[in-house]
Structures are given as C-alpha cells and as structure tokens.
Scaffold this active site. Structure first.
Site, PDB file in Angstrom:
ATOM      1  CD  GLN A  64      -1.113   0.020   3.735  1.00 17.77           C
ATOM      2  OE1 GLN A  64      -1.451  -1.091   4.129  1.00 17.77           O
ATOM      3  NE2 GLN A  64      -1.517   1.144   4.307  1.00 17.77           N
ATOM      4  CB  CYS A  70      -4.480  -1.364   5.300  1.00 17.57           C
ATOM      5  SG  CYS A  70      -5.544  -0.582   6.520  1.00 17.57           S
ATOM      6  CG  HIS A 362      -2.879  -2.479   9.244  1.00 22.01           C
ATOM      7  ND1 HIS A 362      -2.936  -1.780   8.056  1.00 22.01           N
ATOM      8  CD2 HIS A 362      -1.998  -3.499   9.019  1.00 22.01           C
ATOM      9  CE1 HIS A 362      -2.120  -2.328   7.173  1.00 22.01           C
ATOM     10  NE2 HIS A 362      -1.548  -3.386   7.731  1.00 22.01           N
ATOM     11  CG  ASN A 383       1.060  -6.031   6.932  1.00 21.94           C
ATOM     12  OD1 ASN A 383       0.196  -5.261   6.540  1.00 21.94           O
ATOM     13  ND2 ASN A 383       1.796  -5.776   7.996  1.00 21.94           N
TER      14      ASN A 383
END
Length: 453
Positions: A64, A70, A362, A383
């Site tokens: 990102q 996110c 997040h 992630n």
C-alpha cells in the site's frame, strides 16, 4: 500549592533512581538503542516458528506504500485467489487505485451531504467537528469497500495502475481536505442565509465537479472500459476483449462478497447485538457499516473454520501494539516493558478502548492457522506493507495471545454463523458516536504510522 510536585519529592525520586542498579542498566541500554529492541522477549523470538497446519498463500504480498488503503488491499487480496484460479495465473492484482478513486469521490459527496444534514447544529458540535476533521480519509471498512465495488465495479491493475498520489496520498489528501472544508463553509452559509436544501445541493454538485477534477489530476481518469487479455501459467494465451468494470467484476470475482457480515469483539458493549457508527459511510444510500458483537472465542472459531475450509479471512486490528515489523511477529507479551521500566500497566482490552490506548488501525488478511488438538495457537497474516524488512516476505506470525487482546473484527460469510448469531443480526443496530474506536479503521492514518508513511 495543592497538587504541585515539591522539591523534596523530586529529590526523593532522583535518589531512588540513582540507588537502583536495574534502573541504571535500563537507562544505559535505552539511551543507546530503541526500547523495543531492549524489551523484546528473547524467549518468544527464540520459539518463533513459521510452520502452520493450514497455509493458503502461494502468492506475493502487495504494498500500500505511503497510503492508508490497507482495508481496500485486504478486501481485494481476499478476492484475488479465486480470480487467479479462474484465470489459471500465478500472480494477479486488482487495481487498488481504481477502488481508491471511487471511494474518495463517493466519500467527498457523503461528507458534504453530512454537512447539509447537520446544518442546524452549531459549528462547535462534536459530530460536526469529527466530520470536518475527517472529510477525506484513506481508511475505511469492509462494507465501504463493498459499496464502491457494487456501484463502480473492478478492473485489473494494468487497466488503472498506481500513480504517485495513490502510493503517497499526503498532498492529495491535504488539498482535498481544503476543498471540502471550503465547500462545507459555503454550504452552511447558504443554509444559514435562508437557502433551501436544494440550493445547498446545487452548490454541492458544483463543488463535486471540482472534486472530480482534482482526483483525476492526482490519480488519473478511471476507465469506463478496457481491453483484457492474459497468458496463463501453462503458457496459453487468452483474449477476453473489451470489458466494463462491472463486467470484469461479475466474470472474475468468485466469492459471494455481498453475503459477508462483519463480526467484532468489543468487550465494552453487549454481545449478540448489532452496532453501527454515526456517519461512517462513503456511498450515499449504500448499506450502512454494521457489526455483530460476539465473544472473542466465537470470532476465533469462525476464523479458524473459514481458513480450514480453504478461504482467507479479512480482519481489522490494532496493528502497532506488541509488533516487531522486521521479524513479522505479534504476541501480547512481545515486549517486557513492565520488567524493563519496573512499573505496572493496568489496562484490559475494554479499558484500553475507553482510555484511548487502543483502536482499530489496520486491516489485513489471515492466510493460515496452526491448530493443535482443535485449538488455534498461532495465525499467519498477509500484510500489505511489501516484502522488504517486513516479516517473512511480507507474511507475519500472530500468536493466539495477541488475537485475544488486539484483534477486533473479521468479515465472514453468513454460513459460518450459528443460529444465535443469525438471529442477533436482526437486532436494531445501536448507533455509536462518530468518534467511537469501532469506527477508527476509517481514519486516514490506517496502518500507515507503523507501515510506510
């Protein structure tokens, strides 16, 4: 004076510190290196093992970059395994920038509608203050992504690639905030001067033309159609031809995303009850952001069952607490700060929410779980901070203790809910205030402070 720290107290504190060998050693260490490295639990690091009984990911992580997107990355990452399988390719990304453009545009419209709706309130009303503080955020929620995808479709990354401003949103957001706050001021002036809601909306439409112009300059004009062709991992070439974003979504997204619900663990509030957050929305007229509050063990059970059935899981958490980014490790006791400082920290999960120490920051994706005797002991996480110096090529290990304390939300298909949960979905949502931490994932710094800003 009452409450003042007297010189005698300062002298006492100084002497106590100077006479404490452990405090002096801690001082020597922390003044020369980061407190996280000094307090890092060696036992936990030494026992870190990246093997999992269920592991679904066979792809590279996304990035990102210097943005708070996110939640969009996580939603699109959830969709892409089925798309890759349908196209028989090893790697694929949807255009995150395309969904980002439409979220920005729709959210600008929603912000100005909120200004019209709250016109009778004083300017220093806390809700209006929240709206003006957060008029065009990068962050968002599962339902908000689905709203945009339903209305505007999806495209592959090649059809709408990243721009400088999609990957580093700071200046675009700053200028867009100025534009929207200016428009908000003008709209309130029209209504304060006796103008009608129609007058305010006529002015809003003019300002939305300015929003469109600014977004196109920063991000590029979103396509209405594009040519799609690809070569699969067996070397076979495919040409689909011209497609619209809606056609691409309908043909290549394989999950039933409209049948997903958001499940949260919020220990402050009643379980088996739905909640929403005031003014947490992007598409005017779209379905609201709604959560079902359950016990954390129930949320973990659903997460595990989905993973063991072969599907990844979208989730929201407080990412920066007890996290070591380079090692890609989360554990509720990762940093032994109490031992390092010689002090006690006394907040539980609910109190951390109430006292502004924890909130959703997040969104990511669960891609694996390690289960022993039917109980999950650690979780694998994809992630969106890229692969460099970020866990195991961008994948992280979450010990189960961390799930209990800092995990707040997952999105799950309704079929994974039991009868009690399905019945609870029918409850009238309790409206939490706009500033409640259950809405914090939609803030602009979503995952950025601990990520790539």
């Amino acid at each position: 004076m009452p409450g003042e720290v007297a010189d005698a107290e300062l002298k006492k504190m100084r002497k106590a510190f100077d006479d404490d060998p452990a405090a002096r050693v801690a001082q020597n260490a922390v003044t020369t290196t980061t407190v996280q490295e000094v307090a890092l639990s060696r036992d936990l690091v030494q026992n870190m093992d990246y093997s999992f009984s269920t592991k679904l990911d066979e792809w590279k992580v996304t990035n990102q970059r210097a943005s708070g997107r996110c939640w969009l990355f996580a939603v699109l990452n959830l969709m892409r395994p089925g798309t890759m399988k349908k196209m028989n390719v090893k790697e694929f990304e949807f255009s995150q920038a395309f969904v980002h453009f439409w979220d920005k545009f729709e959210r600008a419209n929603h912000t100005l509608e909120a200004i019209i709706k709250t016109a009778e309130r004083p300017l220093d009303d806390r809700t209006i203050g929240w709206i003006l503080d957060h008029p065009t955020e990068d962050g968002g929620q599962w339902n908000m992504a689905i709203n945009v995808i339903n209305k505007h479709g999806l495209v592959p990354k090649s059809a709408y690639p990243e721009s400088q401003s999609s990957s580093a949103t700071r200046w675009m957001n700053a200028n867009l905030r100025l534009l929207l706050r200016s428009a908000a001021c003008e709209i309130r002036a029209i209504l304060d001067g006796g103008g009608s809601s129609n007058d305010a909306r006529t002015h809003k439409e003019k300002r939305m033309e300015d929003v469109w112009r600014m977004l196109c300059i920063h991000l590029g004009t979103p396509p209405t159609e594009f040519e799609w062709q690809w070569r699969d991992k067996d070397g076979e070439f495919h040409r689909r031809g011209m497609m619209t974003p809606h056609e691409f979504r309908e043909e290549f997204v394989t999950i039933e995303y409209n049948d997903y619900v958001c499940i949260v663990h919020d220990p402050r509030n009643q379980r088996m009850q739905t909640y929403t957050v005031d003014f947490l929305q992007n598409v005017v007229g779209g379905p609201p952001v709604t959560y079902l509050n359950v016990e954390v063990e129930d949320m973990k059970d659903i997460t595990r069952r989905i993973l063991e059935d072969g599907e990844t899981v979208w989730m929201g958490c407080d990412v920066g607490k007890h996290m070591h980014r380079k090692r890609g490790l989360w554990d509720a006791n990762l940093f032994e700060l109490d031992k390092l400082y010689g002090v006690e920290f006394g907040l539980d999960k609910a109190q951390r929410l109430d006292y502004h120490h924890s909130l959703m920051t997040h969104a990511m994706l669960f891609t694996g779980v390690d289960v022993v005797d039917g109980v999950a002991r650690k979780w694998r996480v994809e992630n969106s901070w890229g692969a460099k110096d970020s866990g195991e090529d961008g994948f992280y290990l979450m010990n189960d203790s961390w799930y209990d304390e800092y995990m707040f939300e997952i999105a799950a298909h309704k079929s994974y809910l039991n009868d009690e949960m399905l019945e609870a979905l029918k409850t009238e949502p309790v409206v939490l205030p706009a500033w409640d931490p259950m809405g914090s994932l939609a803030c602009s710094n979503c995952g950025v402070e601990e990520g790539n800003r």
